[in-house]
Design an enzyme around this catalytic site. Structure first.
Site, PDB file in Angstrom:
ATOM      1  CB  ALA A  77      -0.946  -0.011   1.195  1.00 23.55           C
ATOM      2  CG  HIS A  80      -1.010   2.608  -4.142  1.00 23.54           C
ATOM      3  ND1 HIS A  80      -0.675   2.342  -5.453  1.00 23.54           N
ATOM      4  CD2 HIS A  80      -1.323   1.393  -3.595  1.00 23.54           C
ATOM      5  CE1 HIS A  80      -0.790   1.033  -5.685  1.00 23.54           C
ATOM      6  NE2 HIS A  80      -1.185   0.445  -4.572  1.00 23.54           N
ATOM      7  CD  GLU A  98       6.160  -0.006  -8.741  1.00 26.32           C
ATOM      8  OE1 GLU A  98       6.683   0.721  -9.614  1.00 26.32           O
ATOM      9  OE2 GLU A  98       5.019   0.189  -8.276  1.00 26.32           O
ATOM     10  CG  HIS A 100       2.665  -3.887  -7.478  1.00 24.78           C
ATOM     11  ND1 HIS A 100       2.598  -3.447  -6.173  1.00 24.78           N
ATOM     12  CD2 HIS A 100       3.246  -2.899  -8.186  1.00 24.78           C
ATOM     13  CE1 HIS A 100       3.106  -2.231  -6.101  1.00 24.78           C
ATOM     14  NE2 HIS A 100       3.511  -1.877  -7.306  1.00 24.78           N
ATOM     15  CB  SER A 102      -2.894  -7.887  -7.500  1.00 23.17           C
ATOM     16  OG  SER A 102      -2.558  -6.602  -6.988  1.00 23.17           O
ATOM     17  NE  ARG A 111      -6.091  -2.068  -4.390  1.00 24.10           N
ATOM     18  CZ  ARG A 111      -5.804  -2.229  -3.102  1.00 24.10           C
ATOM     19  NH1 ARG A 111      -4.579  -2.109  -2.672  1.00 24.10           N
ATOM     20  NH2 ARG A 111      -6.756  -2.538  -2.237  1.00 24.10           N
TER      21      ARG A 111
HETATM   22  C1  DQA Z   1       0.231  -5.076  -3.917  1.00 24.03           C
HETATM   23  C2  DQA Z   1      -0.792  -4.138  -4.552  1.00 24.03           C
HETATM   24  C3  DQA Z   1      -1.094  -2.962  -3.616  1.00 24.03           C
HETATM   25  O1  DQA Z   1      -2.061  -2.106  -4.211  1.00 24.03           O
HETATM   26  C4  DQA Z   1      -1.649  -3.469  -2.304  1.00 24.03           C
HETATM   27  O2  DQA Z   1      -1.846  -2.401  -1.411  1.00 24.03           O
HETATM   28  C5  DQA Z   1      -0.837  -4.540  -1.693  1.00 24.03           C
HETATM   29  C6  DQA Z   1      -0.211  -5.543  -2.536  1.00 24.03           C
HETATM   30  C7  DQA Z   1       0.459  -6.344  -4.769  1.00 24.03           C
HETATM   31  O3  DQA Z   1       1.478  -6.997  -4.555  1.00 24.03           O
HETATM   32  O4  DQA Z   1      -0.368  -6.687  -5.609  1.00 24.03           O
HETATM   33  O5  DQA Z   1      -0.764  -4.654  -0.464  1.00 24.03           O
HETATM   34  O6  DQA Z   1       1.471  -4.394  -3.825  1.00 24.03           O
END
Ligand code: DQA
Length: 146
Positions: A77, A80, A98, A100, A102, A111
């Site tokens: 989080a 963001h 970086e 993620h 998702s 997001r």
């Molecule tokens: C995340 C995506 C972020 O928006 C979210 O707050 C997370 C996980 C991801 O790995 O998909 O905590 O970083």
């Protein structure tokens, strides 16, 4: 052997039980174990760290300057919201990727903005826990060619 840091931000300690339909069923421990052995295959010592605290993530990245050749960062989080992490990544002298799990761009609009993308070498999103694997492979390539 070159060393790299894998940094996990807030709530990623809950992987496996946290919204598994979004983040998958693997625990953070299982993911870290995989990444450590992948690192060995690629000739990298992988050190992992997770924190729910923004300043702790800043300190860990700063301290990595003394030993790390690069970092893979899932700021969760804080991606963001954190100008502090943006500034730390801009300040460190190693490449940061970086990651993620998702795909934040297919989720809520809050997001859709990353405050750290502009200072990262690249971004990998949406491939589940394999996003970390792809990032480590990319980082190994960057380190090899430096
Ligand atoms: C995340 C995506 C972020 O928006 C979210 O707050 C997370 C996980 C991801 O790995 O998909 O905590 O970083």
């Amino acid at each position: 052997m070159n060393s790299i840091l894998i940094l996990h931000g807030p709530n990623l300690n809950l992987l496996g039980e946290r919204e598994p339909e979004i983040y998958g069923e693997k625990t953070l421990k299982e993911i870290n174990e995989f990444l450590i052995s992948l690192g060995l295959e690629l000739g990298l010592e992988v050190r992992t760290y997770q924190s729910n605290h923004e300043g702790d993530l800043v300190d860990t990245l700063q301290n990595a300057c003394s030993w790390s050749k690069g970092a893979v960062v899932n700021a969760a989080a804080y991606t963001h919201t954190s100008i502090a992490l943006h500034d730390t990544i801009a300040a460190v002298h190693f490449p940061v990727i970086e990651v993620h799990i998702s795909n934040p761009y297919s989720r809520e609009t809050f997001r859709h903005n990353s405050l750290i993308s502009s200072v990262c070498r690249g971004t990998i999103t949406g491939f589940g826990w394999r996003s970390y694997e792809l990032a480590i492979r990319a980082l190994a390539h960057i380190i090899e060619n430096n």
